[in-house]
Design an enzyme around this catalytic site. Sequence first.
Site, PDB file in Angstrom:
ATOM      1  N   ALA A  36       0.896  -1.049  -0.096  1.00 16.90           N
ATOM      2  CA  ALA A  36       0.027   0.016  -0.028  1.00 16.90           C
ATOM      3  C   ALA A  36       0.874   1.379  -0.115  1.00 16.90           C
ATOM      4  O   ALA A  36       0.822   2.128   0.826  1.00 16.90           O
ATOM      5  CB  ALA A  36      -0.906  -0.083   1.280  1.00 16.90           C
ATOM      6  N   HIS A  41       6.716   6.036   1.396  1.00 14.06           N
ATOM      7  CA  HIS A  41       7.642   5.019   0.945  1.00 14.06           C
ATOM      8  C   HIS A  41       8.387   5.265  -0.182  1.00 14.06           C
ATOM      9  O   HIS A  41       9.647   4.848  -0.186  1.00 14.06           O
ATOM     10  CB  HIS A  41       6.708   3.894   0.486  1.00 14.06           C
ATOM     11  CG  HIS A  41       5.642   3.255   1.588  1.00 14.06           C
ATOM     12  ND1 HIS A  41       4.409   3.380   1.706  1.00 14.06           N
ATOM     13  CD2 HIS A  41       6.250   2.631   2.802  1.00 14.06           C
ATOM     14  CE1 HIS A  41       3.897   2.485   2.898  1.00 14.06           C
ATOM     15  NE2 HIS A  41       4.976   2.141   3.556  1.00 14.06           N
ATOM     16  N   GLY A 151      10.791   4.614   8.159  1.00 19.54           N
ATOM     17  CA  GLY A 151      10.245   6.032   8.331  1.00 19.54           C
ATOM     18  C   GLY A 151      10.225   6.540   9.985  1.00 19.54           C
ATOM     19  O   GLY A 151       9.788   5.605  10.459  1.00 19.54           O
ATOM     20  N   ASP A 154       7.121   5.794  12.441  1.00 16.09           N
ATOM     21  CA  ASP A 154       6.948   4.698  13.310  1.00 16.09           C
ATOM     22  C   ASP A 154       8.128   4.591  14.148  1.00 16.09           C
ATOM     23  O   ASP A 154       9.098   3.994  14.259  1.00 16.09           O
ATOM     24  CB  ASP A 154       7.078   3.221  12.529  1.00 16.09           C
ATOM     25  CG  ASP A 154       5.772   3.185  11.651  1.00 16.09           C
ATOM     26  OD1 ASP A 154       4.676   3.123  12.158  1.00 16.09           O
ATOM     27  OD2 ASP A 154       5.739   3.180  10.469  1.00 16.09           O
ATOM     28  N   SER A 189      -0.125   7.550   5.872  1.00 15.40           N
ATOM     29  CA  SER A 189      -0.201   6.320   6.302  1.00 15.40           C
ATOM     30  C   SER A 189      -1.083   5.403   5.444  1.00 15.40           C
ATOM     31  O   SER A 189      -1.904   6.217   5.156  1.00 15.40           O
ATOM     32  CB  SER A 189      -0.826   6.465   7.867  1.00 15.40           C
ATOM     33  OG  SER A 189      -1.339   5.180   8.342  1.00 15.40           O
TER      34      SER A 189
END
Length: 284
Positions: A36, A41, A151, A154, A189
């Site tokens: 996703a 990302h 990232g 988190d 997210s």
Amino acid sequence: MEIFRTVSELRRWSRALRAARHIEAGGIGLVPTMGALHAGHASLIRAARARCAQVAVSIFVNPTQFAPNEDYDRYPRSFEADCALAQAEGADAIFAPSVEEMYPPGAAAFVEVAGLSDRLDGASRPGHFRGVATIVTKLLIAAEPDLAFFGQKDAAQVAVLRRMVTDLRLGTEIVVFPIVREQDGLALSSRNAYLSATERIQALTLSRAVRWVEAMAAQGERRAGVLLEAARQIFASEPAVRIDFIALVDWATLEPTEVAAPGTLFAVAAWVGSTRLIDNAILG
Ligand code: PAF
């Protein structure tokens, strides 16, 4: 771009690159993801591309980091689009194994980072960091990357993984990249896809609290109690959003701190409807 489904294919790729000395400048970079893929990302893959000679992106929705009541089944899956994004950002390989490949029948070996795994998200989601530490260990053993990219969103995960890589002497450097946000501040997210239009607006409470605490700290307020209370007040203005935790902690140990020294992690987690979101800042 190559697509690997098994650990032995990925390991063969990585070892062949080393044997052929294709990777002397920059080494192999791994970007672990659950798919996703979004702009956050993409920024990690771009960073890996800039630093490494070869870049692999793993796409695996890891069942062991979800509790039975969580969103494993409905977690967004978009393999074709993910491959297109990874390729556009310059990935050389995708690793997309099956659950059976990563957890053979009877799998009983897990990686536990004691203490850290029970703090912040680990306190709200028992077993979550055990699942994360286990799958990331498996990925690092399989790909043997020089660098692995994560990232900052988190942030507690980063603390757990840094401890794990140090303790297990895995030999991979953990590289952390800043949070990527929508224009209005919402941290990107994969779970934002769950939000209704109303919840999407309510979700801005998290980034508002983060920005407010950052601004207070930048103006010299260092008392944790004062900063945490200010954040609580912001959440109080949006009762539809339920706080899971608001914390000021040492980023390495995730232990609460009384004084927000530079490098302190301010982290929030909150429920917006049935979606749990997180956000944070490393105070300057
Ligand atoms: O951050 C994530 O997407 C996941 O926790 C990770 C590191 C890919 C492990 O499944």
